[in-house]
Design a protein around this motif. Structure first.
Motif, short mmCIF file in Angstrom:
data_model
loop_
_atom_site.label_atom_id
_atom_site.label_comp_id
_atom_site.label_asym_id
_atom_site.label_seq_id
_atom_site.Cartn_x
_atom_site.Cartn_y
_atom_site.Cartn_z
N ILE A 34 0.84 -1.21 0.00
CA ILE A 34 0.00 0.00 0.00
C ILE A 34 0.87 1.25 0.00
O ILE A 34 0.63 2.20 -0.75
CB ILE A 34 -0.94 0.00 1.22
CG1 ILE A 34 -2.04 -1.06 1.03
CG2 ILE A 34 -1.57 1.38 1.43
CD1 ILE A 34 -2.96 -1.20 2.22
N GLU A 37 2.74 1.60 -3.54
CA GLU A 37 1.83 1.89 -4.65
C GLU A 37 1.18 3.26 -4.50
O GLU A 37 1.02 4.00 -5.49
CB GLU A 37 0.77 0.79 -4.75
CG GLU A 37 1.34 -0.54 -5.24
CD GLU A 37 0.28 -1.60 -5.40
OE1 GLU A 37 -0.92 -1.24 -5.48
OE2 GLU A 37 0.63 -2.78 -5.44
N ALA A 38 0.80 3.61 -3.29
CA ALA A 38 0.19 4.93 -3.09
C ALA A 38 1.21 6.03 -3.34
O ALA A 38 0.89 7.08 -3.93
CB ALA A 38 -0.37 5.04 -1.67
N LYS A 70 -4.52 8.45 -1.77
CA LYS A 70 -4.49 7.28 -2.65
C LYS A 70 -4.57 5.99 -1.83
O LYS A 70 -5.27 5.04 -2.20
CB LYS A 70 -3.21 7.28 -3.48
CG LYS A 70 -3.04 8.48 -4.41
CD LYS A 70 -4.00 8.44 -5.57
CE LYS A 70 -3.72 9.59 -6.55
NZ LYS A 70 -4.69 9.61 -7.67
N ARG A 74 -7.58 3.11 -1.80
CA ARG A 74 -7.35 1.68 -2.04
C ARG A 74 -7.92 0.84 -0.91
O ARG A 74 -8.55 -0.18 -1.15
CB ARG A 74 -5.85 1.42 -2.19
CG ARG A 74 -5.55 -0.07 -2.27
CD ARG A 74 -4.09 -0.37 -2.48
NE ARG A 74 -3.83 -1.79 -2.24
CZ ARG A 74 -2.66 -2.38 -2.45
NH1 ARG A 74 -1.65 -1.70 -2.92
NH2 ARG A 74 -2.51 -3.66 -2.18
N ARG A 77 -11.62 0.55 -1.20
CA ARG A 77 -12.02 -0.40 -2.24
C ARG A 77 -11.87 -1.82 -1.75
O ARG A 77 -12.74 -2.67 -1.97
CB ARG A 77 -11.16 -0.19 -3.50
CG ARG A 77 -11.47 1.11 -4.24
CD ARG A 77 -10.83 1.10 -5.63
NE ARG A 77 -9.40 0.94 -5.60
CZ ARG A 77 -8.53 1.95 -5.53
NH1 ARG A 77 -8.98 3.20 -5.47
NH2 ARG A 77 -7.23 1.72 -5.52
N GLU A 78 -10.74 -2.11 -1.08
CA GLU A 78 -10.52 -3.46 -0.59
C GLU A 78 -11.49 -3.81 0.53
O GLU A 78 -11.94 -4.96 0.64
CB GLU A 78 -9.08 -3.61 -0.11
CG GLU A 78 -8.07 -3.57 -1.25
CD GLU A 78 -6.66 -3.83 -0.78
OE1 GLU A 78 -6.45 -3.92 0.46
OE2 GLU A 78 -5.77 -3.94 -1.64
#
Length: 410
Positions: A34, A37-38, A70, A74, A77-78
């Motif tokens: 996380i 990627e963020a 960001k 995420r 969403r998860e």
């Protein structure tokens, strides 16, 4: 452009914020994937936004805020897909802040947490270079002399092990530091080396941002572990190498070999500090480690006012100790360079040729062999060796230097 490519497209001045953003996200969300990627998505957004709107007054704060958003997106969403309520609680960030512990510098804390003893040493180093050093995958692969896809798999496996084993990314306590310091020092030395001579074809040959940060972090470690000989050795080594930085390139941008550098241009204060650290370690009577021996070798080099006054017998003796401690082919190659000054190019070349199987993909092997063949008047073989080195050269300055050396030969 992918998010990772976009991150690498940010100017160097802003890319140094990468580790700080990753460290902040890792501490808050407790997940490396996380965090990375963020952060990458935030840098990708910066590429687009800053091109139109200009760089904001506080780029680091902008990147951190954007990356946090960001990461939250995420997790939401998860959480919706998998009902991860526990992870979703991180959205509110209402837990009391984690204690700082023994390390106050956020970037250094992340280095120590990445260098967890449960991971193999190479995995620790590669993962930390990626997340903390901000190095690209090609740069890391070149540092380890492996293919880029192999290095990508290594980093992926390290992350998977962290997640599967539930290795905690917490602030290390003072008791944790000695067990992790060897991996941390190895990472910092690789970061320093990338700054000392960048391996990328489209980068400047020197990246002072990386050398300065590696020295800064090593100084911090020395305050934490003042009695650790290898910490002192690495700091001395970096200082003695950094002291020569202003003399390492010509006005045309080509590398200048050590024996041809203007020694009056070397930084006397850095050399004095490096020498003092080396003397302090010698005075303890403790058996020196790898970094202490490398520092001692560089201390001998920087003690000579003229290259012709270099004590090569002492340097070879130090390399003999180092080879017993670290019998790597690269150390053996460096020892051969010293042997050439003491026993002649013929003896050194024989030692270099024996390393071919292990160093065939290493630029310095072919460049060293070329220089020795040149000294022996074997020009056709030297030209071929220079060509092999040129094909493996990392940056334009190195390529230009090797090409000129080759083309000088008839």
């Amino acid at each position: 452009m992918s998010a990772i490519d976009a991150r690498d497209a940010i100017t160097r001045a802003h890319r140094e914020e990468w580790a700080r953003v990753v460290a902040s996200l890792t501490r808050r969300f407790g997940d490396l994937d996380i965090a990375e990627e963020a952060a990458a998505e935030a840098f990708a957004a910066a590429v687009e936004r800053w091109a139109d709107d200009g760089v904001p007054p506080h780029p680091g704060a902008w990147l951190t805020t954007t990356a946090n958003r960001k990461a939250i997106d995420r997790i939401r969403r998860e959480a919706k897909r998998t009902d991860k309520h526990q992870e979703a609680q991180a959205l509110y960030d209402d837990d009391p802040p984690e204690p700082i512990g023994a390390i106050e510098d956020e970037r250094l804390r992340l280095i120590f947490t990445c260098c967890h003893p449960a991971l193999a040493m190479e995995a620790r180093m590669a993962l930390t270079l990626r997340l903390v050093g901000g190095l690209t995958m090609p740069e890391i692969a070149r540092a380890f002399l492996v293919q880029e896809d192999a290095m990508g798999r290594r980093i992926t496996r390290a992350k998977a092990k962290i997640k599967a084993a539930r290795i905690p990314y917490r602030v290390p306590s003072a008791e944790d530091l000695p067990a992790r310091v060897s991996g941390v020092l190895a990472v910092l030395f690789l970061v320093f080396n990338e700054g000392y001579l960048a391996t990328g074809p489209d980068t400047d040959p020197v990246r002072p941002d990386l050398t300065a940060e590696a020295i800064r972090l090593t100084r911090l470690i020395r305050t934490l572990l003042p009695d650790d000989g290898e910490v002192a050795g690495l700091l001395a080594l970096m200082l003695l190498i950094e002291a020569r930085s202003t003399a390492r390139f010509s006005a045309d941008g080509e590398p200048v070999p050590l024996d041809r550098q203007d020694r009056a241009a070397w930084d006397a204060a850095l050399i004095a500090e490096g020498h003092r650290l080396v003397r302090e370690r010698l005075a303890t009577g403790d058996a020196p480690g790898r970094y202490q021996l490398l520092a001692a070798i560089n201390a001998v080099h920087t003690s000579a006012d003229d290259a012709r006054d270099t004590d090569w017998s002492q340097i070879v003796a130090l390399y003999d100790q180092l080879v017993r401690l670290d019998p790597s082919p690269i150390i053996a190659l460096n020892r051969a360079v010293a042997i050439a000054e003491l026993d002649g190019a013929e003896v050194a070349l024989a030692a270099v040729v024996r390393l071919e199987a292990k160093l065939a993909g290493y630029r310095a092997y072919h460049a060293t062999r070329a220089d020795l063949l040149r000294r022996l008047g074997r020009n056709l073989e030297a030209r071929a060796a220079y060509t092999a080195a040129i094909e493996l050269a990392g940056n334009g300055a190195e390529t230009a230097y090797l090409t000129r050396r080759r083309d000088e030969l008839i």
